[in-house]
Every structure is written in C-alpha cells, then in structure tokens.
Design an enzyme around this catalytic site. Sequence first.
Site, PDB file in Angstrom:
ATOM      1  N   GLU A 156       0.774  -1.573  -0.098  1.00  0.00           N
ATOM      2  CA  GLU A 156      -0.046   0.004  -0.024  1.00  0.00           C
ATOM      3  C   GLU A 156       1.101   1.134  -0.088  1.00  0.00           C
ATOM      4  O   GLU A 156       0.007   1.839   0.835  1.00  0.00           O
ATOM      5  CB  GLU A 156      -1.039   0.429   0.682  1.00  0.00           C
ATOM      6  CG  GLU A 156      -1.295  -0.966   0.702  1.00  0.00           C
ATOM      7  CD  GLU A 156      -3.063  -1.278   1.713  1.00  0.00           C
ATOM      8  OE1 GLU A 156      -3.192  -0.559   2.966  1.00  0.00           O
ATOM      9  OE2 GLU A 156      -4.215  -1.903   2.120  1.00  0.00           O
ATOM     10  N   GLU A 194      -6.610  -7.127  -2.440  1.00  0.00           N
ATOM     11  CA  GLU A 194      -6.900  -7.641  -0.814  1.00  0.00           C
ATOM     12  C   GLU A 194      -8.318  -6.812  -0.426  1.00  0.00           C
ATOM     13  O   GLU A 194      -8.769  -5.747  -1.377  1.00  0.00           O
ATOM     14  CB  GLU A 194      -6.411  -6.547   0.415  1.00  0.00           C
ATOM     15  CG  GLU A 194      -4.943  -6.723   0.767  1.00  0.00           C
ATOM     16  CD  GLU A 194      -4.410  -5.619   1.558  1.00  0.00           C
ATOM     17  OE1 GLU A 194      -5.268  -4.780   2.673  1.00  0.00           O
ATOM     18  OE2 GLU A 194      -3.252  -5.725   2.090  1.00  0.00           O
TER      19      GLU A 194
END
Length: 591
Positions: free
Chosen positions: A186, A292
Amino acid sequence: MKSILALGLGLLSLATAQTSFPKADGTRFNIDGKTGYFAGTNSYWISFLTNNRDVDLVLDHLQTSGLKILRIWGFNDVNSRPNSGTVWFQLLQSSGSQINTGADGLQRLDYIVKSAEQRGVKLIINFVNYWDDYGGMKAYTTAFGGSKEGWYTNARAQEQYKKYIAAVVSRYVNSPAIFAWELANEPRCKGCNTDVIFKWATDISNYVRSLDPNHMITLGDEGFGLAGATTYPYQYGEGTDFAKNLGVKNLDFGTFHMYPQHWGVPNSFGAGWIRDHAAACKKAGKPCMLEEYGVSTDQCNVQKGWQAASRQLATEGMSSDLFWQWGDQLSSGRTHNDGFTIYYGSSQATCLVTDHSTVAMFSKPLTGLVPLLCALLTFITPIMSQSQVRIMALGDSITGSPGCWRALLYRRLQTAGITNNTKFVGSLPAQGCGFPYDGANEGHGGILATQIVSQKLLPGWLSSAKPDVVMMHLGTNDVWNNRSPEEILVAYGQMVDWMRESKASIKILVAQIIPMNPPNCRECGQRVQNLNKAIPGWAAGKNSTESPITVVDCWTGFDTSRMTGDGVHPNNAGNEKLAGCWFEPLVKAIK
Ligand SMILES: *[C@@H]1O[C@H](CO)[C@@H](O)[C@H](O)[C@H]1NC(C)=O
Ligand SMILES: *[C@@H]1O[C@H](CO)[C@@H](O)[C@H](O)[C@H]1NC(C)=O
C-alpha cells in the site's frame, strides 16, 4: 481399463513436468501452464511463525481449500536488535544495517517457500510496508532521516532497500512457488505529485527485473487515483495514479484493494470499483488483481457479491482476487482476528473460500496421492459414463448474470425425469435464483460474439468444459455496438469450427436472440431482427450430420415491455419464456 490407466498416468507425468513460473497471459494469469481466474488470500503473520508445523498446516488448508495464491509480508524491519526468539528480517541503523539470514530471520521465509513449493501454492512477497507495522518505511526514516513522503527519493533509504530486495530475491529466484515480487504494501505519498511513486516504481521494478528475469513484479498499491468517479478512493491525493502506474514496463499486473467501510463509501461501491480497474487493466493489456478486500459485518453476503462481480470480468481485465485475511487454528491458538478474518472451517469460509475457489480454474495441484487419484478419475469418468451429457450455455449477461432462465430450465429437466445424466459446464458459477440448480455456464456479461472470436476466448473455455451440447445465445452486445449481421455470422462460424475441433460430434443449438429495446438504442430492435433473419440460412450452410446445428427461436412471443425491466435483460416472465424456448430443443439434443 488397463490401457486407460496407462494413458492417464502418461497425462499426469506430462502435467507434473510442466512446472513453470507463473506469468501474465494477456489480461489473465497463467499458473503451471493454465490460464484462468485464480482465488487466493492474505496472511501477514505466516512469515513470523516459528513453528514449521504451523506453516505446513496453513498451506495444507490453503491447498485443500483450492486457494492458489497467498500474499505474505516479506519484510520485518527493526531499528534495534530484538531479544532472541523474536523474528526480524532487517536491522536499520545509520551506523550500519544488517539483514538477518539466520533461523529467526529470512530462514522463516525459506520454510514458507519450501512448503508452498510442495503444495503448488504461489506466493506474493513484498519488500516494505508503507504502514508502521513490522517497521515499514518509518523504520528507514528513523535510521536515515526524512519523512515517509521523502522515502521514495531518499538515497540512503533506497540504497538499503535495494540491498534488502537483492537479499530476498536471490534466495528464491529459481523457485516456481513465487507468484510475484511486490515493491511495497500500500505505497502512498500523501499530497505528492503522482510522478514520485511512478518514477520510484519504474526504477525499482527495473532493478528487480535485472536480478530476476522470470518472476512477475507488481506494485502492491490500493488502486487509488482513477478516472470514473469523484469519491475519495478515485482521487489522486495519496500520490498514486493507477492507470499511469500500469504503464510501467516492468510491472506485470495491477493491484487494488477495497475497504469501503474505511473509505467512507457504501459496500455497493465495490462493483464499480472493480469494473473501473478492470477496464484500466484491459486497456493496458495487463491482468488486474483485487489483492485485498474485506468488510467486518455480513461478510458472506457482501463479499460473495464482490467475488462474483470480479469473476464476471474474468475475460475483461480481472484475473484474481485475494480476500483479507486468512485465519487458522495454530499450535499457539487462533490467529489474529482483526475483524476481517475468515477462519478455516467456518461457515464464512464455506461461503467465501470453498464455493468461490471451486469455480477458479485448476485449483488443485497434481502432487500427492489423492490429487493423483482425482486426476485419473477426471480422466476416466467421461469414458466410463458415456451417457452423461455435458451442456454449455454460452452467451452474455442474458445467459450468465444471473441468467435465471437456466435455473428454470434445469427444474423443467428434473420434472421431466432427466435427472441424472446431464451436467452443465463452464467456468462461471450459478448465481442465486432462489433454489439450488446445476448452473455452471459461460455467460460473460457484456461480451460480443465478435470479441470472443477476436480474443480467441472460446477454445480455452471448450478445452476446460468439454461440452457435448452448446446452447448459444449471442449477438445482443454486437448489435448494440452496431456490428452487422454478416460480421456476427462470421464470428458464429468460427465458433462452430472451434466447437467441432473440441468434439467432432458436438451438438449446437443457436438461438434467434430475444428482442431488445434499450433507451439508448432505438435502432437495436430492428438490428436484432436483421440478425435473426439471417441465422437460419447461415445455420443450414454450416450444418452437418455428424454435428447438427439446431436454430432455436427465442424471439417469437418475447415482449420486452413485459418480459424485461430494462429493455434487454429478462425478468421473471422473460426467464420463463427463455426456459420455454430452450426446453424441447435441449431435450432432443440430450437424447
Ligand atoms: C439414474 O441413475 C440410476 C442409478 O444410477 C438409474 O437406475 C436410472 O435409470 C437413471 N435414470 C435416468 C433417467 O437416467
Ligand atoms: C441440420 O441437420 C439436421 C439433420 O442432420 C436437421 O435436423 C436440422 O434441422 C438441420 N439444421 C439446419 C439449421 O438446417
């Protein structure tokens, strides 16, 4: 029987021999030589387990669940040496850093890779965290100064980060268990120009490629920064531009994450988020991975919908989804429940793992005795039970999403006593139609007949599903896109050729498609009629005794105002009508 067995074993050794590196095949992934859609999950904690049996247990469970891809943390950065017995991978200090290759260091990753190799599970391993858990970029800035926003251009931080990458990549450069290297978890750069991450990702992916010519490389971002809407996730404020980053040469696929609850958008946001990323991936010619995703309430219902939305785009840019996160019962107790955990053996796992992964292709690796027997059985079954008829419904959203006319048709077959010799086949699963039915299909939302041909999609579907009968309702989207009847029939012709290559005596049912009257295409109604009028002549010309074509009239008596909600997709009345038009021709084809 003996010769069949010998042949089966020959096939098997061929299959086990073709171990290769996972790769991108256009917009889809290819694992061990099979191109398709793959289900997977995340486990950040597995890298930090100290008991090998726990690692094996988790990978066993993943394997039996049919999950093919596991994403794990490949980093564990500290600024001071922990007590012995605590796992850490890299000590970052301005006076000199150290990479831990010991038993409480990268040897933990070694064991996971080895266990994954034995079970055919493929790993995504990332090199650094944007977040402060397990060190992350913060551990680098603590050692080398600067801010997280400055990390991407901090020379000392980048130098050490590259050393770490080299240490990890060199250990597994030849392992078939690596799905991809991932630059970061991320990565964000708040308020930065999107060039900062773009340039960094270009530099680092080039570097990884110089170390490893074979494995895929990906960014690991959340997919922020995208045209299509104005809500927070679509904005560029976190410093990433999804479409621009897809253009980085050595990034092999796109990743995006999805947490509507955290992002202040409703759960219904999911379908559009998936669709918009898939479109960007399709445009870039690279696969998309929903890497995710999670919600903390009503997990089954909400996430099942997301999984279906992603699978529906399996030929339109999406090729995998990995839910967050895997949960299991280890020797030390239950793994961390962060509110999103799906525990092995739970009802949520049945809903989101078992049901989901059975539709992802080729989920079982061919190792061990049980898969060996399975492989033999799948090979022998079609020979032993010759009476079973495999039926493929082929089409677009009218057939596939949800395509409840197939459920009604199935029920009619049951009522007519055709109860145990049919099997509906295809890579897409049944959707909820109020009662259980045999609902595998190839009804791909939005697809054109001409596209199936230009992208050569059908041969793969046929070789997986091996149908004896194909029922095809196709052309609605071609007509909508103003493809002429001639173009569409050329595509039909190619499809028939592929079907006959798949099975010389295949029976082909071709629909004269239902009428359409969408608000944005007043001419479409007439275009459908023009196509339907041309179908019988085409079919007669293409007919053969060995592989007969039957034209099925689904147009006559279908009233779009009464039988659709939107001028295109059948409602309950429309589904009854469609089940009705197919029933008799299908029964004849089965017999
Ligand atoms: C269904 O299977 C049973 C047992 O396997 C068999 O006796 C019966 O004849 C079959 N019915 C049909 C309609 O094929
Ligand atoms: C194709 O041939 C079969 C007989 O072999 C016939 O029943 C069928 O109607 C023919 N189809 C077309 C479209 O002419």
